[in-house]
Design a protein around this motif. Structure first.
Motif: not given
Lengths: 286, 293, 112
Positions: A270-274
């Motif tokens: 999810k952080q990579l998506m951000n």
């Protein structure tokens, strides 16, 4: 688009982020990851691929040819780095002190110091699915990282399309190697951790980026340990906080074994998506 | 007087926290030198008072005096570092690219180029909380971390240790394998490697040891967070044995490193933490090893 | 014979400089003419690199036959010193120049 992943201090998770982000982004578009932390290149430990290309990297140094030499001493007088020394009728050259400025060679009245190649390291290029990976490694005993970094960046320039995403795993710190690694990129991701050391070193990294007039943002790693001073600092300085990666023993374990983690840890993905959305936003702005 | 240098190759292994702990344990027997000048952090734990501060210059930068410049372009032609920029005939030096080789000034026909000494940072001599002295520095942003500032910090510490008849110099070494760490290692009596059992930890340990080996200095190793990956810890142990490196201690993964840092303290100043005792044992072992050198 | 010393000043009572490459002064004592002369080497403090080899070259040009110093030259400087053929005696770091000379005469210094 060129993005550097950097940090003031080492060991904050720069390589973890670089390798995971590169692999994740390569699911959407063509990506090249380039490890130019040439003193300690580690990204390759996490990327499996097929070797495409390998080359030695050189710098140029003078090579004394005594036949024509008149021992005038001009060479050692013009060398600001004391890489050329005259002892009587002997000229000594210290390759690791040489900055390849050519002054001694070109100003020699008898052309007795032609420039020759001297190996300083090695560059390798791997391919794995949609990801290209390039790494340079300084030979032990060589002291200058900068010529190797600049030649590696040139390799990327000459062999990859400017429009693809180019990620650079940069050396830590605030001195020459970092400047060389980040001076031509479009965006810098500064990785830090929420501790007093992390904050101190982030401040130095931010100063560096301001001096270079770079666009930059912060990824806070190991969130949950330490305190909130880094977050408060970013807010006060108006520095975008792009992602928060939770402190987790699972990440530490996967990292220690050289594994990529985003496939297994949805929270991390999810952080990579951000970060990806953030990058797309910057691209749109440009 | 014996010189102990702590290095790690890779960052984030706990090197500085451990070094600062040794500094507290050694108290007044020790002069401390923070040679990790690129990202100096020891001051956050040891409360230096910045008693003496000295500007530090190293190398030169070219500067073009526009009044004398005849815009002939010779400087531009000889510069190998694309440091001469020409806009509408006006020649200027890009300080970030200039290596200070002085070639341009030598070929300038109108003496328009001079070399100016470059300020690269500041060097401090401080009293720290143990009552002893620490020499440390702040590198200017983007400066050439030539190893000269590292050499300066070390030499300064050595002189103080000589004058005050101190038993040890304790050096927090620079990261990597380049010029600064070479300067950190030169002249050392004992090297302490701090590593962690990760693929990058062991990789960097081997790389930095290749360098240490060239100096032929007796070496010991601390494996921090050893329980994070027992397999790699075993590999590290095999490596230490094969190279005849003293295994000083294996310390388990522990967040006390961060807790102490938040308090601005070293681990050995905390009450009764198990890691505290492990670091104390390590320090005793280092002192013993040094006795037999 | 010309004896060279790495020193922090220019007289017999000056302290020795333990450093080689960045020594402040090089003192030369000619034991025939009994003259002590000095060479100002302080410029070396500004060298980013290569202070050792440069100081070794200076010594050669000062026609020194032997060097009395503290820690002794390392790495590159040692390579240059080897070429110059100048003998090196170390272990005189914590002395004055006079004491260092006396120690040299008594054979107390270590020849590298």
């Amino acid at each position: 688009m060129k993005i550097a992943i950097a940090s003031g201090k080492g060991g904050t998770g720069k390589t973890t982020l670089a390798t995971n982000l590169a692999t994740y982004l390569s699911e959407f578009s063509k990506v090249v990851l380039c490890d130019i932390d040439v003193e300690e290149p580690n990204s390759g430990l996490f990327i499996e691929g097929n070797l495409e290309y390998r080359e030695a990297v050189y710098k140029m140094i003078p090579n004394w040819n005594e036949d024509e030499c008149s021992f005038c001493g001009n060479c050692h007088k013009v060398c600001n780095f004391h890489a050329v020394i005259r002892i009587g009728t002997d000229i000594m050259i210290f390759p690791e002190l040489c900055h390849s400025c050519y002054a001694c060679s070109e100003l020699c009245p008898t052309e007795s110091l032609p420039m020759v190649k001297k190996r300083i390291g090695e560059l390798v290029h791997y391919k794995s699915n949609g990801l290209d990976f390039v790494e340079s490694r300084l030979d032990i005993g060589e002291e200058q990282a900068v010529p190797l970094i600049s030649q590696t960046i040139n390799f990327i320039k000459n062999n990859f399309d400017d429009n693809m995403i180019q990620l650079f795993d940069s050396p830590p710190g605030t001195s020459c190697p970092v400047i060389e690694a980040t001076k031509d990129v479009d965006f810098v991701i500064l990785v830090t951790e929420p501790t007093p050391f992390g904050l101190n070193d982030l401040r130095l990294a931010v100063e560096t980026m301001k001096m270079l007039h770079k666009n930059y943002g912060v990824v806070l790693n190991r969130y949950g340990i330490g305190n909130d001073d880094v977050i408060r600092y970013c807010e006060a300085e108006n520095i975008p906080l792009i992602a928060l990666i939770n402190n987790s023993r699972d990440i530490a374990l996967a990292y220690s074994a050289g594994k990529l983690i985003f496939q297994e840890l949805p929270e991390f993905k999810k952080q990579l998506m951000n970060i990806r959305s953030y990058i797309i936003e910057i691209l749109m702005d440009n | 007087m014996k010189e102990i240098v702590v290095v790690s190759g890779k960052g984030g292994t706990g090197k500085t926290s451990i070094t600062a702990s040794f500094a507290v344990l050694g108290g007044k027997d020790i002069i401390v030198a923070d040679c990790d000048v690129d990202a100096a952090d020891m001051h956050l734990l040891l409360e230096p008072n910045y008693e003496i501060s000295e500007e530090f210059h190293s190398g030169e930068l070219a500067y073009i005096n526009q009044n004398n410049c005849i815009q002939c372009g010779k400087c531009y032609d000889v510069c190998r570092f694309t440091a001469i920029e020409v806009t509408n005939g006006r020649h200027t030096v890009n300080a970030l690219n200039c290596e200070g080789c002085g070639y341009c000034a030598r070929v300038c026909p109108s003496d328009a180029i001079i070399n100016k000494p470059q300020k690269v940072g500041q060097c401090f001599t401080s009293i720290i909380k143990t009552g002893s002295i620490m020499v440390h520095a702040k590198l200017g942003i983007g400066a050439d971390n030539s190893g000269k500032l590292v050499a300066k910090v070390k030499n300064e510490a050595k002189e103080i240790a000589n004058d005050e008849l101190k038993e040890y110099i304790l050096v927090d070494g620079s990261p990597g394998v380049g010029c600064p760490v070479v300067s950190s290692l030169s002249g050392a009596d004992f090297v302490v490697l701090v590593t962690e059992p990760s693929v990058s930890g062991i990789h960097d340990l081997m790389r930095v040891y290749e360098l240490v080996e060239r100096f032929n200095i007796k070496t010991g190793c601390i494996i921090n967070k050893f329980d994070i990956n027992q397999g790699i810890t075993n590999e590290i142990m095999d490596f230490l044995e094969s190279k005849n490196i003293v295994h000083l201690k294996s310390i388990p993964y522990n967040e006390v490193f961060t807790e102490a840092m938040l308090l601005g303290k070293t681990i050995v100043e905390l009450d009764n933490d198990p890691v505290k005792f492990q670091i104390m044992e390590t320090w005793i072992k280092i002192k013993k090893t040094l006795k037999y050198l | 014979m010309n004896l060279a010393f790495t020193a922090k000043g220019t007289t017999w009572d000056s302290n020795m400089d333990t450093r080689f490459g960045r020594t402040e002064y090089l003192l030369i004592y000619n034991d025939i003419s009994k003259e002590l002369s000095s060479y100002d080497n302080r410029e070396s403090a500004n060298y980013a690199h290569g202070a050792g080899p440069k100081t070794a070259q200076n010594l050669f040009e000062l026609k020194a036959d032997a060097l009395i110093t503290g820690n002794g030259p390392g790495g590159n400087a040692a390579a240059v010193m080897e070429k110059t053929g100048i003998d090196i005696y170390i272990g005189a770091g914590a002395k004055t120049v006079k004491e260092a000379y006396e120690a040299f005469q008594k054979g107390e210094l270590i020849k590298v």
